[in-house]
Scaffold this motif. Structure first.
Motif, PDB file in Angstrom:
ATOM      1  N   VAL A  31       0.944   3.577  -5.798  1.00 37.18           N
ATOM      2  CA  VAL A  31      -0.263   4.045  -6.477  1.00 37.18           C
ATOM      3  C   VAL A  31      -1.117   2.874  -6.936  1.00 37.18           C
ATOM      4  CG1 VAL A  31      -1.119   5.368  -8.446  1.00 37.18           C
ATOM      5  CG2 VAL A  31       0.888   6.162  -7.200  1.00 37.18           C
ATOM      6  N   GLY A  32      -0.506   1.829  -7.459  1.00 40.50           N
ATOM      7  CA  GLY A  32      -1.264   0.698  -7.990  1.00 40.50           C
ATOM      8  C   GLY A  32      -1.482  -0.427  -6.994  1.00 40.50           C
ATOM      9  N   ALA A  33      -1.203  -0.186  -5.717  1.00 43.11           N
ATOM     10  CA  ALA A  33      -1.335  -1.259  -4.718  1.00 43.11           C
ATOM     11  C   ALA A  33      -2.785  -1.686  -4.561  1.00 43.11           C
ATOM     12  CB  ALA A  33      -0.773  -0.793  -3.384  1.00 43.11           C
ATOM     13  N   ARG A  37      -0.712  11.879   6.391  1.00 42.70           N
ATOM     14  CA  ARG A  37      -1.621  12.527   5.425  1.00 42.70           C
ATOM     15  C   ARG A  37      -2.154  11.527   4.406  1.00 42.70           C
ATOM     16  NH1 ARG A  37       2.520  16.619   5.396  1.00 42.70           N
ATOM     17  NH2 ARG A  37       1.835  18.273   6.799  1.00 42.70           N
ATOM     18  N   GLN A  38      -1.342  10.536   4.047  1.00 43.72           N
ATOM     19  CA  GLN A  38      -1.725   9.552   3.027  1.00 43.72           C
ATOM     20  C   GLN A  38      -2.539   8.394   3.594  1.00 43.72           C
ATOM     21  OE1 GLN A  38      -1.282  10.080  -0.164  1.00 43.72           O
ATOM     22  NE2 GLN A  38      -0.255  11.996   0.320  1.00 43.72           N
TER      23      GLN A  38
END
Length: 197
Positions: free
Chosen positions: A90-92, A69-70
């Motif tokens: 999240v910050g990748a 899903r991601q």
């Protein structure tokens, strides 16, 4: 009276035949009791194993579905493997390349970190780290992954990656003390390719 006393005192113990018969009957009763206890333990162990296998299967299925899903991009869509890119944090700055695949009876997850500082990033297969999720997946030739487009139509090989919006995941697990295999399945909607909002 003397004679009666002699008869009673003569019957003090058991004869050898009476003792053997009593031992045989006791042995039969003991074998029946042990058999019943073994069956009960085996049945309860099978129930526990089935519950444990079901919990493991649901956990694996949830993990695979959540990662699909991601996904931010599809790389490969095969019946027994799926490869996509996913931002693990999240910050990748760049997505990792993730691969779920069936290797014999082992379901595995591969992860390749991105190389480079700007897009397009490259992914070196030699740097893939592989982790085994389960050793008891017995799909055989049956598809693990089935792909669908936005209208719910099944996509067949060669799958057009841009058309994939839904992935059906189907796993069959062996249960060690249970002759019936455990089948689990779910569907994962690709959020990056969902256009019915």
């Amino acid at each position: 009276m003397d004679r009666l006393f002699k008869l009673v005192s003569a019957k003090k113990g058991f004869s050898l035949i009476e003792l053997l018969i009593a031992m045989a009957i006791s042995s039969i009763i003991l074998v029946v009791i042990v058999t019943v206890i073994n069956l009960a333990l085996r049945h309860s162990s099978g129930g526990f194993e089935s519950f444990e296998a079901q919990s493991e299967a649901v956990g694996i299925m949830n993990r695979v579905a959540a990662e699909i899903r991601q996904a931010s991009e599809m790389v490969s869509a095969q019946p027994q493997s799926i490869t996509f890119r996913e931002y693990l944090d999240v910050g990748a700055a760049a997505p990792h390349q993730i691969r779920f695949f069936l290797d014999g009876e082992s379901l595995k997850r591969g992860e390749i970190p991105p190389i480079g500082t700007d897009p397009p990033y490259t992914y070196d297969p030699a740097s893939e780290t592989i982790r085994t999720l389960s050793l008891d997946v017995i799909n055989g030739a049956a598809d693990v992954f089935t792909y669908y487009d936005q209208d719910g139509n099944q996509l067949f090989a060669p799958v057009t990656l841009a058309a994939v919006t839904l992935v059906d995941i189907h796993l069959i697990f062996r249960q060690r003390n249970n002759t019936q295999p455990l089948e689990v399945g779910t569907k994962a909607q690709l959020r990056f390719n969902k256009n019915n909002l």
